[in-house]
Design an enzyme around this catalytic site. Sequence first.
Site, PDB file in Angstrom:
ATOM      1  N   ARG A 121       0.817  -1.206   0.000  1.00 48.23           N
ATOM      2  CA  ARG A 121       0.000   0.000   0.000  1.00 48.23           C
ATOM      3  C   ARG A 121       0.852   1.257   0.000  1.00 48.23           C
ATOM      4  O   ARG A 121       0.498   2.253  -0.586  1.00 48.23           O
ATOM      5  CB  ARG A 121      -0.882  -0.027   1.245  1.00 48.23           C
ATOM      6  CG  ARG A 121      -1.586   1.264   1.524  1.00 48.23           C
ATOM      7  CD  ARG A 121      -2.726   1.051   2.468  1.00 48.23           C
ATOM      8  NE  ARG A 121      -3.582  -0.013   1.994  1.00 48.23           N
ATOM      9  CZ  ARG A 121      -4.282  -0.838   2.784  1.00 48.23           C
ATOM     10  NH1 ARG A 121      -4.213  -0.710   4.088  1.00 48.23           N
ATOM     11  NH2 ARG A 121      -5.026  -1.780   2.263  1.00 48.23           N
ATOM     12  N   TYR A 122       1.953   1.213   0.713  1.00 51.14           N
ATOM     13  CA  TYR A 122       2.820   2.382   0.833  1.00 51.14           C
ATOM     14  C   TYR A 122       4.036   2.192  -0.075  1.00 51.14           C
ATOM     15  O   TYR A 122       4.399   1.070  -0.391  1.00 51.14           O
ATOM     16  CB  TYR A 122       3.267   2.540   2.283  1.00 51.14           C
ATOM     17  CG  TYR A 122       2.131   2.787   3.242  1.00 51.14           C
ATOM     18  CD1 TYR A 122       1.518   4.034   3.292  1.00 51.14           C
ATOM     19  CD2 TYR A 122       1.666   1.786   4.085  1.00 51.14           C
ATOM     20  CE1 TYR A 122       0.473   4.267   4.176  1.00 51.14           C
ATOM     21  CE2 TYR A 122       0.621   2.014   4.970  1.00 51.14           C
ATOM     22  CZ  TYR A 122       0.034   3.266   5.013  1.00 51.14           C
ATOM     23  OH  TYR A 122      -0.997   3.502   5.878  1.00 51.14           O
ATOM     24  N   ARG A 125       7.237   0.002   1.788  1.00 49.84           N
ATOM     25  CA  ARG A 125       7.089  -1.094   2.746  1.00 49.84           C
ATOM     26  C   ARG A 125       5.878  -1.958   2.420  1.00 49.84           C
ATOM     27  O   ARG A 125       4.928  -1.474   1.805  1.00 49.84           O
ATOM     28  CB  ARG A 125       6.996  -0.558   4.179  1.00 49.84           C
ATOM     29  CG  ARG A 125       5.901   0.470   4.395  1.00 49.84           C
ATOM     30  CD  ARG A 125       6.297   1.399   5.550  1.00 49.84           C
ATOM     31  NE  ARG A 125       5.249   2.310   5.946  1.00 49.84           N
ATOM     32  CZ  ARG A 125       4.974   3.461   5.318  1.00 49.84           C
ATOM     33  NH1 ARG A 125       5.635   3.789   4.229  1.00 49.84           N
ATOM     34  NH2 ARG A 125       4.029   4.245   5.778  1.00 49.84           N
ATOM     35  N   CYS A 134      -3.728 -18.103  15.159  1.00 45.16           N
ATOM     36  CA  CYS A 134      -3.639 -17.272  16.355  1.00 45.16           C
ATOM     37  C   CYS A 134      -3.888 -18.143  17.569  1.00 45.16           C
ATOM     38  O   CYS A 134      -4.605 -19.132  17.488  1.00 45.16           O
ATOM     39  CB  CYS A 134      -4.681 -16.158  16.316  1.00 45.16           C
ATOM     40  SG  CYS A 134      -4.146 -14.739  15.342  1.00 45.16           S
ATOM     41  N   CYS A 138      -9.142 -12.721  18.931  1.00 49.17           N
ATOM     42  CA  CYS A 138      -9.629 -11.459  19.484  1.00 49.17           C
ATOM     43  C   CYS A 138     -11.007 -11.196  18.899  1.00 49.17           C
ATOM     44  O   CYS A 138     -11.193 -11.250  17.687  1.00 49.17           O
ATOM     45  CB  CYS A 138      -8.699 -10.310  19.112  1.00 49.17           C
ATOM     46  SG  CYS A 138      -7.012 -10.569  19.651  1.00 49.17           S
ATOM     47  N   CYS A 141     -11.028  -8.532  16.106  1.00 47.50           N
ATOM     48  CA  CYS A 141     -10.051  -8.685  15.014  1.00 47.50           C
ATOM     49  C   CYS A 141     -10.501  -7.951  13.753  1.00 47.50           C
ATOM     50  O   CYS A 141     -11.631  -8.100  13.301  1.00 47.50           O
ATOM     51  CB  CYS A 141      -9.855 -10.165  14.703  1.00 47.50           C
ATOM     52  SG  CYS A 141      -8.586 -10.444  13.444  1.00 47.50           S
ATOM     53  N   ARG A 143      -9.298  -8.561  10.886  1.00 51.74           N
ATOM     54  CA  ARG A 143      -9.357  -9.578   9.829  1.00 51.74           C
ATOM     55  C   ARG A 143     -10.344 -10.679  10.242  1.00 51.74           C
ATOM     56  O   ARG A 143     -10.100 -11.860  10.031  1.00 51.74           O
ATOM     57  CB  ARG A 143      -7.961 -10.151   9.563  1.00 51.74           C
ATOM     58  CG  ARG A 143      -6.983  -9.054   9.204  1.00 51.74           C
ATOM     59  CD  ARG A 143      -5.682  -9.504   8.586  1.00 51.74           C
ATOM     60  NE  ARG A 143      -4.862  -8.313   8.376  1.00 51.74           N
ATOM     61  CZ  ARG A 143      -3.769  -8.027   9.073  1.00 51.74           C
ATOM     62  NH1 ARG A 143      -3.317  -8.852   9.983  1.00 51.74           N
ATOM     63  NH2 ARG A 143      -3.116  -6.894   8.845  1.00 51.74           N
ATOM     64  N   ASP A 302     -11.928  -0.590  13.285  1.00 48.07           N
ATOM     65  CA  ASP A 302     -12.247  -0.661  11.851  1.00 48.07           C
ATOM     66  C   ASP A 302     -13.724  -0.970  11.590  1.00 48.07           C
ATOM     67  O   ASP A 302     -14.452  -1.355  12.496  1.00 48.07           O
ATOM     68  CB  ASP A 302     -11.396  -1.746  11.176  1.00 48.07           C
ATOM     69  CG  ASP A 302      -9.951  -1.306  11.016  1.00 48.07           C
ATOM     70  OD1 ASP A 302      -9.722  -0.098  10.834  1.00 48.07           O
ATOM     71  OD2 ASP A 302      -9.067  -2.183  11.083  1.00 48.07           O
ATOM     72  N   ASP A 339      -7.662   3.799  10.119  1.00 49.80           N
ATOM     73  CA  ASP A 339      -7.230   3.103   8.910  1.00 49.80           C
ATOM     74  C   ASP A 339      -8.370   3.286   7.906  1.00 49.80           C
ATOM     75  O   ASP A 339      -9.474   2.779   8.101  1.00 49.80           O
ATOM     76  CB  ASP A 339      -6.956   1.623   9.204  1.00 49.80           C
ATOM     77  CG  ASP A 339      -5.756   1.121   8.416  1.00 49.80           C
ATOM     78  OD1 ASP A 339      -5.513   1.649   7.315  1.00 49.80           O
ATOM     79  OD2 ASP A 339      -5.067   0.200   8.895  1.00 49.80           O
ATOM     80  N   LYS A 346      -3.370   4.435   6.934  1.00 50.37           N
ATOM     81  CA  LYS A 346      -3.587   5.021   8.256  1.00 50.37           C
ATOM     82  C   LYS A 346      -3.559   6.544   8.186  1.00 50.37           C
ATOM     83  O   LYS A 346      -2.628   7.122   7.653  1.00 50.37           O
ATOM     84  CB  LYS A 346      -2.491   4.544   9.202  1.00 50.37           C
ATOM     85  CG  LYS A 346      -2.502   3.043   9.375  1.00 50.37           C
ATOM     86  CD  LYS A 346      -1.360   2.610  10.277  1.00 50.37           C
ATOM     87  CE  LYS A 346      -1.256   1.107  10.328  1.00 50.37           C
ATOM     88  NZ  LYS A 346      -0.739   0.539   9.064  1.00 50.37           N
TER      89      LYS A 346
HETATM   90  C1  LIG Z   1       0.100  -0.397   8.901  1.00 50.78           C
HETATM   91  C2  LIG Z   1       0.577  -0.839   7.625  1.00 50.78           C
HETATM   92  C3  LIG Z   1       1.906  -0.648   7.253  1.00 50.78           C
HETATM   93  C4  LIG Z   1       2.923   0.004   8.153  1.00 50.78           C
HETATM   94  O1  LIG Z   1       2.611   1.321   8.413  1.00 50.78           O
HETATM   95  P1  LIG Z   1       3.584   2.186   9.317  1.00 50.78           P
HETATM   96  O2  LIG Z   1       2.862   3.489   9.449  1.00 50.78           O
HETATM   97  O3  LIG Z   1       4.873   2.277   8.592  1.00 50.78           O
HETATM   98  O4  LIG Z   1       3.743   1.467  10.619  1.00 50.78           O
HETATM   99  C5  LIG Z   1       2.294  -1.092   5.996  1.00 50.78           C
HETATM  100  N1  LIG Z   1       1.429  -1.672   5.148  1.00 50.78           N
HETATM  101  C6  LIG Z   1       0.133  -1.842   5.466  1.00 50.78           C
HETATM  102  C7  LIG Z   1      -0.778  -2.464   4.485  1.00 50.78           C
HETATM  103  C8  LIG Z   1      -0.338  -1.442   6.719  1.00 50.78           C
HETATM  104  O5  LIG Z   1      -1.621  -1.636   7.038  1.00 50.78           O
END
Ligand SMILES: *Cc1c(COP(=O)(O)O)cnc(C)c1O
Length: 440
Positions: A121-122, A125, A134, A138, A141, A143, A302, A339, A346
């Site tokens: 998504r980002y 990362r 698990c 929870c 959850c 998910r 969520d 989120d 986020k």
């Molecule tokens: C939360 C999340 C991250 C990491 O986000 P940070 O703000 O760097 O901690 C990366 N990918 C996805 C899909 C996420 O939900």
Amino acid sequence: MKITEKQKKMKTMIAAKDDVNLWHDWRWQLKHQIHEIEVLEQLLGVKFDKAQKVAMKKTMKTFPMSITPYYLSLVDADNLKYDPIFMQSCPSPEELIRSNEDLQDPLHEDKDSPVEGITHRYPDRVLFLVSNVCSMYCRHCTRKRKVGDCDYVPSKVQIKKGLNYIRQNPVIRDVLLSGGDPFLLNTDYLDWILKELRAIKHVEIIRIGTRTPVVLPYRIDDELVAMLKKYQPLWINTHFNHPREITHSSEKALAKLADAGFPLGNQSVLLAGINDCPRIIKALNQRLLMNRVRPYYLYQCDLSEGLMHFRTPVGKGIEIIEHLIGHTSGLAVPTYVIDAPGGGGKIPVMPNYLISWSTNKVILRNYEGVITTYKEPDSYKPIFCDRKCDVCKLHLDLNPANEDKSIGICSLLADHDEQISLTPQNNPRLKKRKVKKNDV
Ligand SMILES: *Cc1c(COP(=O)(O)O)cnc(C)c1O
């Protein structure tokens, strides 16, 4: 390690002939997970009335139950209705209430997935789901759609697809292992995944998200820690929601991880009736700091199915943060995030401290309500940034591979970018404009 009288009693009820030490054996805890209401009643020494039992069982058909004996031993059976441990682990008929805004996959984790198990998504990362197991389900959850699907461990072939994706995308410098719970993989399997990840040159850091320090603290044993130590820099994020979850056993687990040199973070979820109180969150975060855990995120609950009864207004989260900033150590203040449904990621939502500004002054307020001014510098000379860092007097030695295109608001702010606005797709005003052009 200590074991409380209540835990001793529970242990005897579960397996009378077993050795007392087994309580601290995480595999024993897993073998004796609680999946049935009758066992729950017996271990807690309570009797649910018939209607309640029927309702709980009905809920479990959609959203199954699984609790470790350890986590169940933290329940206060005299106060079930308001007990934060009970509410996080035991089924409630309210989970079956559907609301219009409920979504199956609110964060579009499945849609934003280039290969199974990876959410990218980002820019730099990825989230890598390496386990669908698990030790405790929870009730909140995110998910939830996947809970109990089948508690399967992805095969090496499946994991390799994710690894390949990461290998082929040099922009990925940060990999978050999540699931399920990565620490429920056996140590050798996780060792293999980490070894493969570490062999990828562009992966700078690895993060692991786990709830085992909260629900199965005995999983953090010397063997696991010794294995993890080979793969530094490794960041570990856990998930405490209430001070009652911080026990002698969980503190020992956290100490083992901190002593081994892993930076520890915590991600809490704001839950109605459980921790939607500034004093509870403050106490929790202060206790976490004493255990060398840095509160990282506080999540707004969520829009997943079955979570309606846990949701609070966003205002509750802002109020909590308002009670933290300035009032206690800055280290105890997490970032409160929503989120975004639809995969927006986020979004931080924090109280406002900037009240107003003019060309030479900003007006601020502090946590006490003091309103103050900050005078802007008279002499600051803005420099036009053309992103030619190699000739800039600030001299940043950038690796060209780390350079990314500016996106979003950053592209609007950038001097070198000609973009002057961001417009939603299918904007009706622009559509009209195109039609006109064609007409001419
Ligand atoms: C939360 C999340 C991250 C990491 O986000 P940070 O703000 O760097 O901690 C990366 N990918 C996805 C899909 C996420 O939900």
